[in-house]
Structure formats: structure tokens, C-alpha cells
Design a protein around this motif. Structure first.
Motif, PDB file in Angstrom:
ATOM      1  N   UNK B 282       0.661  -1.064  -0.130  1.00 28.44           N
ATOM      2  CA  UNK B 282      -0.114  -0.115   0.074  1.00 28.44           C
ATOM      3  C   UNK B 282       0.802   1.174  -0.147  1.00 28.44           C
ATOM      4  N   UNK B 283       1.909   1.186   0.897  1.00 27.98           N
ATOM      5  CA  UNK B 283       2.835   2.434   0.902  1.00 27.98           C
ATOM      6  C   UNK B 283       3.656   2.661  -0.156  1.00 27.98           C
ATOM      7  N   UNK B 284       4.020   1.665  -1.136  1.00 28.48           N
ATOM      8  CA  UNK B 284       4.807   1.560  -2.268  1.00 28.48           C
ATOM      9  C   UNK B 284       4.049   2.247  -3.217  1.00 28.48           C
ATOM     10  N   UNK B 285       2.532   1.738  -3.296  1.00 29.03           N
ATOM     11  CA  UNK B 285       1.542   2.514  -4.158  1.00 29.03           C
ATOM     12  C   UNK B 285       1.554   4.085  -3.926  1.00 29.03           C
ATOM     13  N   UNK B 286       1.440   4.429  -2.610  1.00 31.54           N
ATOM     14  CA  UNK B 286       1.033   5.712  -2.290  1.00 31.54           C
ATOM     15  C   UNK B 286       2.377   6.502  -2.813  1.00 31.54           C
ATOM     16  N   UNK B 287       3.775   5.851  -2.586  1.00 36.18           N
ATOM     17  CA  UNK B 287       4.878   6.656  -2.643  1.00 36.18           C
ATOM     18  C   UNK B 287       5.013   6.796  -4.473  1.00 36.18           C
ATOM     19  N   UNK B 288       4.430   5.893  -5.266  1.00 34.56           N
ATOM     20  CA  UNK B 288       4.346   6.179  -6.546  1.00 34.56           C
ATOM     21  C   UNK B 288       3.594   7.093  -7.003  1.00 34.56           C
ATOM     22  N   UNK B 289       2.293   7.126  -6.355  1.00 33.14           N
ATOM     23  CA  UNK B 289       1.581   8.125  -6.917  1.00 33.14           C
ATOM     24  C   UNK B 289       2.004   9.693  -6.428  1.00 33.14           C
ATOM     25  N   UNK B 290       2.467   9.865  -5.190  1.00 34.00           N
ATOM     26  CA  UNK B 290       3.245  10.950  -4.787  1.00 34.00           C
ATOM     27  C   UNK B 290       4.305  11.306  -5.755  1.00 34.00           C
ATOM     28  N   UNK B 291       5.089  10.521  -6.107  1.00 37.02           N
ATOM     29  CA  UNK B 291       6.210  10.789  -6.864  1.00 37.02           C
ATOM     30  C   UNK B 291       5.759  11.356  -8.401  1.00 37.02           C
ATOM     31  N   UNK B 292       4.642  10.761  -9.006  1.00 37.17           N
ATOM     32  CA  UNK B 292       4.405  11.143 -10.291  1.00 37.17           C
ATOM     33  C   UNK B 292       3.411  12.526  -9.950  1.00 37.17           C
ATOM     34  N   UNK B 293       2.892  12.705  -8.914  1.00 33.49           N
ATOM     35  CA  UNK B 293       2.057  13.942  -8.712  1.00 33.49           C
ATOM     36  C   UNK B 293       2.968  15.104  -8.494  1.00 33.49           C
ATOM     37  N   UNK B 294       4.175  14.694  -7.907  1.00 30.06           N
ATOM     38  CA  UNK B 294       5.235  15.934  -7.516  1.00 30.06           C
ATOM     39  C   UNK B 294       5.877  16.216  -9.013  1.00 30.06           C
TER      40      UNK B 294
END
Lengths: 258, 399
Positions: B282-294
Motif C-alpha cells: 500500500x505504501x509503495x503505491x502511495x509513494x508512486x502516486x506521490x512521486x508522479x504527482x510531484x
């Protein structure tokens, strides 16, 4: 004499805003800053562009340094066009003007390495050049002082050194001694003469007659974006002092006394 | 490539050498933790549900004329019904499933012979009073509201009967069927998207405006533009460095919010909300989404900053965007009724939905993949625009 720089028919216009039109009392939307300027500069000479404020000197130099593109005309440097291949031109010229600032946060030492790297200079070569140039301009004692904390003169010297990190063949200086004290100005003019000795070409702009007389092999006089005279210093002056000759040209051109 | 790295290193050095700028990065995460700890418990009251016209469906086991008539007379919109085949009392798990599936909002158990027992009960006798049990789920707003309504009703009745019966007093029964996952999921999926998106945006905003519009304002970008590096290298180098720093800021905020939210719930609920219910995946997914959003934020803000001639002007250009981002962030609070994949192609909105989805444990990998891909493409478009702007003398040298 080998020609290294050929400027032919350079023209640059700027759009005027409504406010600027009012200020300049004109209805024209376009201001012609440089109007069909042509000249050549040879290898190993100092070429001066002399003219009053607003004549188009800086605009011309910025076109040569590829910061802006000419509307018409072209200039070639060693056969490379500033319009078609600006990246290649940039690696062959050094450009110094008051509008190019260095970030206050960094030290001269770091900035020298940074710009050397961007210019693709080998680290070993850059290190040698740094020692030499920092020594010559007395920057070595301030190498680790942030640019923001340096004196105006020292900042100017650092800018000068940074503009030649890649040992360019053509060095373009816009008002090289503006705002410098006599001592620093002397260091700069001596450096220009030294560059000529080493076979480099220096193009400088100024409105100071004495500087032209002291340094330049050839001079182009620009008034209102047009080249009104361009030749060796004695040929342009024709026996008069440069100052007298300039005012004569100005009168001919504008039809009034300066 | 080497030039991109050189530019990147310079930007990072500029940033990490400056304590003030570093502080702007770490502070938001820290502040949100402190503020939420101080606010503590404020949220529990604020999470309301139901509404004026809400009809609460209550599954009933057993019967009581007394309770039925009280309900009828009180005018509250409660409908009792029975499950036709149930003879036995449901156990807690069955009740929980029914509530989470939305078949009913609460499950009420009335002991056999309740009305009589109440009448004959002697409060002074020392025996336990007849007890009505109500199962509900506190993480479901409607269920929670149904419970409050029933409780108020029965408490009023109880007082009028001189306390001859009790509601939910059995000490060994957990009437709230919400699990730790339910509570955490509700809280995090509601607040995380908004907080994360806003914190990420603001950390990108400060640094990017400074790095692009600031360099323009101080005239230092012209010095870079006369070097033979490509404009695209300058754009990529800056965006890469800014993204690294914003990611760091984003992670600080993320951790801050993660630790702060349970504090916000305060009291007993604090123990029920626990970020450890999520898996590493779950956290890895969040991290991916955060990175792409940034990447989207940085490239978008960089493009706007390049159009501005000063940091101040850049802030003016960016602030309306902040508003838009906030509104999109708020959309995550209510979850999206429409989960069609096409919506995950809209940058930032998709991020909000993904973060919300991951935290409420109801996401599909396809949504994450689409989101990351859409965000990357958007960032790429902005990088191309930025390169063009760096090439435009009108933009770079306007006074």
C-alpha cells in the motif's frame, strides 16, 4: 588578417507597449533597435562598437552572443551561424555584460567548476586555468567567499573570469569598465590586451572615447542602430580626435548638434 | 546527460546549503503533527452522518410493543424489520457484515419477554436489568447516526421507566463492530488526499518559484543560457532536482500526517486508528502516486514561474492554482461515486482518488498504473513547454 566574425545586415526590432509609445511620443508599435548592421572583426584584434546610449550596441552584442535572435540578417563566427547553430556559437564565445549575474549563494571556486563543466572543459584543464585566472585577478584569496559577500569590483572580476572559463576564441564585452574603479578597470583593460596578444578576438561596446583610443584596433560607430563608420581607428578619425570625429558624424547623421 | 546532472547537483547544493530553505521543507510535516496533537479529539465530533430525511433501517431480533410504539410516537425515521429465517440471535460478525454491506444501519437485539420483564423488574433487587443490545459501526457515518438516534430514543424511554432496563451495558461485548481497519481507513482516506496534495503543492511552490522565477529576477539564468548546454537539459536538470527536494518535503509531510491523524482523533479512538493496518505494498503505491504527482506539480509550477519575471509575480500566477488543487483535494474527502478508469487520466484528480482509494483499501492496480502514466505524460508535456520558454527571448529577457 583572417576574418573570424562577419555580421551582415543584422536587424532587431522590439514591440513597444502603449506606455512606451507615449513616452517616446510615437505611434509606431515597433522600435528598430538595430537596423541592418554589418561589420567584420579579424582574428587577434580588439574591435570597438562606439555609440551613445540606446544606439543598439548591447542589442548587437546580444545577437552575436546568441542570447537573442536577429529578425533579419545573420552573423557567422568561424563560419558558424548564430541563427542556425547557436549552441555551437555559444561554446566559442565568451560574453560578459552587467545583465549576466552570478548566484550570490555560491563561491567563485564552485562557480568556476560549475561553468567549466557546463562548457565541457576537462576537469584537469579547468583546474589549471582556475589557478592561473584566480591568481591573475587576485580572486584566490576570496575563492571560498560567497559571491554575495564580495565587493562590487571583485564580483566583476569573478564574472569576467567565469565568462572565459572555456578559453573562447571570441570574447564579447559589453561596457567592460562600467562601474569599476580605476585600479580594477586597469586590470580589465590589461586583460583585454593580453587576450589580443594570445590571438583572441575581442569585441567590446563602449561610449568612452579614451577606451577606444587606448584599446581598439578597429572601431565601428553606431548611431540609431546604423553603422555610420567602420574602419581602423586612424582611418575613421582622419586626422581628427575620435571625439571630434564622433560629433561630426553625429551631426551629419541627425542633422543637429549633439 | 552530464549537463543535466551538473545542473541538478548545483540546484541540490543550493538547496541543502541553505538552512532556511531546508526548514521550509521539513516544517509543514512537523507543524501538522504538533497542531493536530494540540487539537486532539476535534475530529470525532465533526464526523457526522445521516441527515434530516435519512431513513434508518434497523434489523430487529425479538420484539417489544413498548419500543415500537415509542419509536412510532417520537417521529424519528426508523424502520424495524426482521430477517425472515432467523430464529437464533445473530452473532457479532454477522451483524458487522450486514452493516458494512449496507443491508441495515444497526442491529438491535431485544431479549425475549422484554416488556414483561421491564414491568416486573425491581431496581432495588440487585439483579441485572433487561438489556437491549445495539450493534453499529462507528466508521460508517450513517450507522453511527442510526445508533445515536436509537440510543437517544431508548435512553428517554429508560428514564421514563425509572431505569428498569439498560442499553448496551454488557462489559464483554463490543457493540461497535468497526474494526481497526475500518476506522483507520475512514479517517485516512478522508483527510490524507487533501492534506497530502496541499502540502505537496506548497512545498513544490516555494522551491520551484525560487529556482526559476528567482533566477530570472536576479539575472543569473542568463548566465546559464549563454553556456552551450541545451535548453532541454536545463529544464530537465532543474525539474529533476526540484522533484527530489519536493519529494523529500512530500515524504516529511506524509509521515507527519500519518502520525498526526490518530492524534487528531484523540482519546480512545486514538488507539483504534493505526497506520500499521496498511501493508508495504500500500505504501509503495502511495509513494508512486506521490512521486508522479510531484513531477506534475513541479513541471507545472516551473512553467508558470518561467513566464513570470519575479518570484512575486510567480506567486501571483500560482495562487489561483493552489485554490484549484485544494478543491480537487476536497473531492477526495467524499470519495468518488464514479470509479470509471477514464477519470484516472485527469492529473491530480487521479492522485487524490488513488490516495483515497489506497487508504480506504479499495483500489485496483489499474487505477494506480493509469494515474502514474497520465501524470508522467502531463509532466513530460510541461517539460517540453518549459524548454520552449527557455528558448524564447521574449519570455526570458522581458523586463
Amino acid at each position: 588578417m583572417e576574418t573570424i566574425l562577419i555580421a551582415s545586415g543584422l536587424r532587431k526590432t522590439f514591440t513597444l507597449s502603449k506606455k512606451q509609445q507615449q513616452l517616446e511620443k510615437t505611434n509606431q508599435k515597433v522600435k528598430v533597435a538595430v537596423d541592418g548592421l554589418s561589420f567584420t572583426a579579424n582574428k587577434g584584434e580588439i574591435f570597438g562598437l562606439l555609440g551613445p546610449n540606446g544606439a543598439g550596441k548591447t542589442t548587437t552584442l546580444r545577437m552575436l552572443a546568441t542570447l537573442i535572435r536577429p529578425d533579419e540578417g545573420d552573423a557567422t563566427l568561424d563560419g558558424i551561424s548564430v541563427v542556425k547553430d547557436p549552441d555551437a556559437v555559444r561554446s566559442r564565445v565568451g560574453f560578459l555584460t552587467g545583465e549576466l549575474k552570478l548566484e550570490d549563494f555560491f563561491t567563485p571556486n564552485y562557480l568556476f567548476d560549475f561553468f567549466s563543466s557546463l562548457h565541457g572543459v576537462e576537469p584537469a584543464v579547468a583546474a589549471g586555468r582556475k589557478v592561473e585566472l584566480f591568481g591573475k585577478f587576485g580572486i584566490d584569496h576570496f575563492a571560498e567567499v560567497k559571491v554575495g559577500n564580495l565587493s562590487t569590483g571583485m564580483k566583476q572580476k569573478v564574472s569576467l573570469v567565469i565568462s572565459v572559463v572555456h578559453d573562447p576564441d571570441v570574447i564579447i564585452f559589453d561596457e567592460p569598465t562600467n562601474g569599476l574603479d580605476v585600479l580594477t578597470a586597469k586590470v580589465v583593460t590589461d586583460f583585454l590586451l593580453e587576450l589580443r596578444e594570445r590571438g583572441k578576438t575581442v569585441i567590446l561596446s563602449t561610449h568612452i572615447f579614451s577606451l577606444v583610443e587606448k584599446l581598439c584596433d578597429r572601431v565601428g560607430i553606431i548611431i540609431d542602430g546604423r553603422m555610420v563608420a567602420c574602419d581602423t581607428l586612424p582611418a575613421v578619425c582622419g586626422g581628427m580626435s575620435l571625439e571630434d570625429r564622433f560629433f561630426e558624424l553625429y551631426k551629419d547623421c541627425k542633422g543637429e548638434e549633439a | 546527460m552530464k549537463n543535466i546532472l551538473t545542473i541538478m547537483k548545483k540546484e541540490l547544493r543550493r538547496f541543502f546549503g541553505d538552512r532556511r530553505m531546508l526548514a521550509t521543507l521539513i516544517l509543514p510535516g512537523l507543524l501538522i503533527y504538533v497542531v493536530y496533537s494540540l487539537m486532539g479529539g476535534a475530529l470525532t465530533d465533526a464526523v457526522g452522518g445521516g441527515g434530516e430525511d435519512m431513513e434508518y433501517r434497523v434489523l430487529l431480533h425479538g420484539s417489544s410493543d413498548m419500543i415500537s410504539s415509542v419509536t412510532l410516537n417520537s417521529g424519528v425515521n426508523v424502520t424495524y424489520y426482521r430477517c425472515p429465517d432467523c430464529t437464533e440471535e445473530h452473532d457479532r460478525d454477522t451483524a458487522a457484515t450486514g452493516i458494512s454491506e449496507g443491508s441495515y444501519h444497526a442491529y438491535m437485539v431485544i431479549p425475549e419477554g422484554f416488556d414483561e420483564a421491564v414491568m416486573t423488574y425491581d431496581p432495588a433487587g440487585g439483579l441485572p436489568a433487561p438489556e437491549v443490545k445495539i450493534y453499529y459501526n462507528s466508521s460508517d457515518a450513517d450507522s453511527s447516526a442510526a445508533y445515536s438516534t436509537l440510543l437517544a430514543l431508548l435512553n428517554a424511554l429508560e428514564s421514563s421507566m425509572a431505569n428498569r432496563f439498560d442499553v448496551n451495558v454488557s462489559p464483554d461485548v463490543a457493540f461497535d463492530v468497526a474494526t481497526e481497519e475500518d476506522l483507520t481507513g475512514m479517517l485516512f482516506s478522508m483527510l490524507m488526499p487533501l492534506l497530502l496534495i496541499m502540502l505537496m503543492f506548497s512545498s513544490c511552490m516555494a522551491m520551484t518559484a525560487e529556482s526559476i522565477a528567482g533566477e530570472k529576477e536576479r539575472g543569473t539564468i542568463a548566465t546559464l543560457l549563454i553556456t552551450p548546454i541545451k535548453r532541454s537539459e536545463l529544464a530537465l536538470g532543474k525539474i529533476a532536482a526540484l522533484s527530489v527536494m519536493s519529494l523529500l518535503g512530500g515524504l516529511c509531510s506524509f509521515v507527519g500526517v500519518l502520525l498526526a491523524l490518530p492524534q487528531l482523533m484523540g482519546g480512545e479512538a486514538m488507539d483504534a486508528v493505526d497506520a500499521s493496518v496498511y501493508s508495504m505494498g500500500d505504501y509503495a503505491m502511495i509513494l508512486l502516486v506521490i512521486l508522479s504527482t510531484i513531477l506534475v506539480f513541479v513541471s507545472l509550477i516551473a512553467t508558470l514561474s518561467a513566464l513570470a519575471s519575479s518570484v512575486k509575480e510567480a506567486s501571483t500566477l500560482i495562487s489561483p492554482l493552489m485554490l484549484v488543487v485544494t478543491v480537487i483535494g476536497v473531492s477526495g474527502m467524499f470519495g468518488s461515486p464514479d470509479k470509471s478508469l477514464g477519470l484516472f487520466l485527469i492529473p491530480v484528480y487521479n492522485s487524490v482518488q488513488c490516495i483515497s482509494g489506497v487508504f480506504s483499501m479499495s483500489y485496483e492496480p489499474a487505477q494506480i498504473i493509469l494515474t502514474v502514466a497520465a501524470n508522467l505524460v502531463t509532466a513530460g508535456v510541461f517539460v517540453a513547454v518549459l524548454t520552449r520558454l527557455f528558448n524564447s527571448e521574449r519570455v526570458m529577457f522581458k523586463k
